[in-house]
Design a protein around this motif. Structure first.
Motif, mmCIF file in Angstrom:
data_model
loop_
_atom_site.group_PDB
_atom_site.id
_atom_site.type_symbol
_atom_site.label_atom_id
_atom_site.label_comp_id
_atom_site.label_asym_id
_atom_site.label_seq_id
_atom_site.Cartn_x
_atom_site.Cartn_y
_atom_site.Cartn_z
ATOM 1 N N ARG A 1 61.540 10.497 35.855
ATOM 2 C CA ARG A 1 61.148 9.267 35.149
ATOM 3 C C ARG A 1 61.606 8.030 35.924
ATOM 4 N NH1 ARG A 1 62.914 8.258 29.693
ATOM 5 N NH2 ARG A 1 61.502 6.519 30.046
ATOM 6 N N LEU A 2 62.856 8.059 36.378
ATOM 7 C CA LEU A 2 63.370 6.869 37.086
ATOM 8 C C LEU A 2 62.729 6.748 38.472
ATOM 9 C CD1 LEU A 2 65.343 4.477 37.396
ATOM 10 C CD2 LEU A 2 67.066 6.114 38.198
ATOM 11 N N ASN A 3 62.695 7.846 39.216
ATOM 12 C CA ASN A 3 62.264 7.771 40.611
ATOM 13 C C ASN A 3 60.755 7.635 40.762
ATOM 14 O OD1 ASN A 3 64.949 8.349 40.919
ATOM 15 N ND2 ASN A 3 64.686 10.037 42.346
ATOM 16 N N LEU A 4 59.989 8.080 39.753
ATOM 17 C CA LEU A 4 58.528 8.001 39.909
ATOM 18 C C LEU A 4 57.881 7.095 38.854
ATOM 19 C CD1 LEU A 4 55.981 8.782 41.383
ATOM 20 C CD2 LEU A 4 55.927 10.935 40.129
ATOM 21 N N GLU A 5 58.153 7.389 37.564
ATOM 22 C CA GLU A 5 57.494 6.600 36.512
ATOM 23 C C GLU A 5 57.880 5.111 36.629
ATOM 24 O OE1 GLU A 5 56.734 7.990 32.103
ATOM 25 O OE2 GLU A 5 58.652 6.965 32.190
ATOM 26 N N ALA A 6 59.177 4.842 36.827
ATOM 27 C CA ALA A 6 59.611 3.437 36.906
ATOM 28 C C ALA A 6 59.090 2.764 38.178
ATOM 29 C CB ALA A 6 61.138 3.347 36.830
ATOM 30 N N VAL A 7 58.868 3.550 39.224
ATOM 31 C CA VAL A 7 58.292 2.965 40.453
ATOM 32 C C VAL A 7 56.822 2.598 40.197
ATOM 33 C CG1 VAL A 7 57.662 3.435 42.865
ATOM 34 C CG2 VAL A 7 59.934 4.069 42.010
ATOM 35 N N TYR A 8 56.159 3.419 39.388
ATOM 36 C CA TYR A 8 54.788 3.055 38.967
ATOM 37 C C TYR A 8 54.825 1.741 38.174
ATOM 38 C CZ TYR A 8 50.965 2.637 35.712
ATOM 39 O OH TYR A 8 49.963 2.118 34.937
ATOM 40 N N PHE A 9 55.774 1.640 37.213
ATOM 41 C CA PHE A 9 55.883 0.405 36.426
ATOM 42 C C PHE A 9 56.078 -0.806 37.365
ATOM 43 C CE2 PHE A 9 58.061 2.750 32.590
ATOM 44 C CZ PHE A 9 56.839 3.277 32.209
ATOM 45 N N GLY A 10 57.013 -0.638 38.303
ATOM 46 C CA GLY A 10 57.348 -1.759 39.194
ATOM 47 C C GLY A 10 56.193 -2.125 40.114
ATOM 48 N N THR A 11 55.407 -1.108 40.497
ATOM 49 C CA THR A 11 54.259 -1.377 41.381
ATOM 50 C C THR A 11 53.177 -2.115 40.591
ATOM 51 O OG1 THR A 11 54.792 0.621 42.626
ATOM 52 C CG2 THR A 11 52.586 -0.285 42.935
ATOM 53 N N LYS A 12 52.927 -1.626 39.375
ATOM 54 C CA LYS A 12 51.906 -2.248 38.515
ATOM 55 C C LYS A 12 52.312 -3.696 38.200
ATOM 56 C CE LYS A 12 48.901 -2.121 34.812
ATOM 57 N NZ LYS A 12 48.638 -3.542 34.932
ATOM 58 N N LEU A 13 53.578 -3.886 37.802
ATOM 59 C CA LEU A 13 54.041 -5.235 37.463
ATOM 60 C C LEU A 13 54.007 -6.144 38.700
ATOM 61 C CD1 LEU A 13 56.993 -4.240 35.102
ATOM 62 C CD2 LEU A 13 55.027 -5.638 34.448
ATOM 63 N N GLY A 14 54.402 -5.585 39.845
ATOM 64 C CA GLY A 14 54.368 -6.371 41.090
ATOM 65 C C GLY A 14 52.953 -6.857 41.381
ATOM 66 N N MET A 15 51.983 -5.963 41.213
ATOM 67 C CA MET A 15 50.572 -6.334 41.438
ATOM 68 C C MET A 15 50.158 -7.430 40.436
ATOM 69 S SD MET A 15 48.656 -4.077 43.384
ATOM 70 C CE MET A 15 48.796 -2.504 44.145
ATOM 71 N N ASP A 16 50.524 -7.215 39.148
ATOM 72 C CA ASP A 16 50.114 -8.165 38.102
ATOM 73 C C ASP A 16 50.688 -9.569 38.352
ATOM 74 O OD1 ASP A 16 48.818 -6.109 36.852
ATOM 75 O OD2 ASP A 16 50.285 -5.839 35.246
ATOM 76 N N TYR A 17 51.955 -9.622 38.777
ATOM 77 C CA TYR A 17 52.601 -10.938 38.913
ATOM 78 C C TYR A 17 52.315 -11.598 40.260
ATOM 79 C CZ TYR A 17 55.231 -10.623 34.573
ATOM 80 O OH TYR A 17 55.573 -10.565 33.233
ATOM 81 N N MET A 18 51.989 -10.791 41.288
ATOM 82 C CA MET A 18 51.875 -11.403 42.622
ATOM 83 C C MET A 18 50.444 -11.516 43.121
ATOM 84 S SD MET A 18 55.208 -9.961 44.681
ATOM 85 C CE MET A 18 54.673 -8.275 44.820
ATOM 86 N N ASP A 19 49.462 -10.882 42.428
ATOM 87 C CA ASP A 19 48.119 -10.893 43.017
ATOM 88 C C ASP A 19 47.571 -12.316 43.072
ATOM 89 O OD1 ASP A 19 46.849 -11.562 40.670
ATOM 90 O OD2 ASP A 19 46.020 -9.586 40.282
ATOM 91 N N LYS A 20 46.513 -12.470 43.873
ATOM 92 C CA LYS A 20 46.027 -13.822 44.192
ATOM 93 C C LYS A 20 45.695 -14.631 42.940
ATOM 94 C CE LYS A 20 43.865 -12.629 48.582
ATOM 95 N NZ LYS A 20 42.572 -12.166 49.100
#
Ligand SMILES: NC(=O)c1ccc[n+]([C@@H]2O[C@H](COP(=O)([O-])OP(=O)(O)OC[C@H]3O[C@@H](n4cnc5c(N)ncnc54)[C@H](O)[C@@H]3O)[C@@H](O)[C@H]2O)c1
Length: 260
Positions: A109-128
């Protein structure tokens, strides 16, 4: 990406690699770094960094990244406090041995699921559209390729992070979003993690030719992944044997694999 003037969010920032990544960004004149961690040790790490760099440039946000809503709160905090987010490093992780079933499930959960969360959130907050583009670095491990004996879920989680990163980092997507996503795969590194999984340090000691790297050396690779605009969906391996190596996410390789 030029690091100077940029804002970074680093999960697991209270730990060995997270602290080294934060220091590397601050040395390269980042505008601000926010350490996000479930451990209140993050406060001390932030204090320590504030002794060496301008204090207003370092912050700590207490958060369990396995909880999507709480993790989103960390993004909101950084955005509001520093005005933007440019660099996200999904670094928080753990290792558990196969004997420890609940620990192994938490590891997934921490090593994969949370990395998915962080990737999704990173895309949402940083995309153009909502941000100004950026870079996400997901910390996997050489265990994605050379499994650690007795750590099935650790190995699986890290292989999952590599696959997740390659999909999120497809260069055509980068052209649309302005967000690059890369994976960092270090081999054994001297951090507290080596003492959290029972028998891990003893096992490493028995492996021939497996010196333990310093977090600062791995941070050199991390900095390259942030700075090199050519890298998107790339996988970086950092080992004492071969140094820093990059496996690019080449279009021709993806085309051939899609024909399988
Ligand atoms: N040390 C190594 O040999 C090695 C090798 C390859 C990859 N890695 C990876 O590097 C990353 C960093 O690990 P490290 O070696 O610095 O270990 P570490 O134990 O020093 O740091 C991990 C950090 O993650 C934090 N964390 C744990 N659960 C959390 C949660 N739910 N929410 C927020 N934060 C949480 C911990 O409090 C800790 O500060 C991990 O993903 C690890 O798998 C480490």
């Amino acid at each position: 990406m030029k690091i100077s003037g940029k804002v970074a969010l680093i999960t697991g920032g209270a730990g060995g690699l997270g602290k080294a990544f934060a220091a590397a960004l601050l040395r390269a004149k980042a505008k601000a770094v926010c350490l996000v961690d479930i451990s209140s040790r993050g406060k001390e790490v932030a204090e320590d960094l504030r002794l060496q760099y301008p204090p207003s440039q370092v912050d700590f946000y207490h958060c369990d990244v396995m909880n999507y809503d709480l993790f989103k709160g960390a993004f909101d905090f950084v955005q509001k406090r520093f005005g933007a987010i440019d660099i996200v490093c999904n670094n928080a992780g753990m290792a558990a041995s196969d004997h420890n079933v609940s620990g192994s499930i938490r590891t997934l959960r921490l090593n994969l699921e949370a990395v998915y969360f962080g990737t999704k959130l990173g895309m949402d907050y940083m995309d153009k559209e909502s941000g100004r583009g950026g870079v996400i670095i997901n910390v996997a491990s050489m265990a994605a390729f050379l499994p650690l004996m007795g750590s099935m879920c650790y190995n699986a989680s890290k292989a999952g992070v590599v696959a997740l990163t390659k999909s999120a980092g497809v260069p055509e997507q980068y052209e649309m979003t302005g967000v690059r996503v890369n994976a960092l795969c270090p081999s054994f590194t001297e951090t507290p993690l080596l003492d959290t999984s029972s028998g891990l340090r003893e096992m490493i000691a028995q492996l021939p030719n497996h010196p333990i790297m310093s977090p600062e050396y791995v941070a050199e690779g991390f900095q390259q992944l942030v700075e090199n605009e050519e890298l998107c969906g790339a996988v970086m391996r950092v080992t004492p044997q071969k140094g820093i190596e990059i496996v690019p996410n080449r279009r021709k390789d993806r085309n051939s694999s899609s024909k399988l």
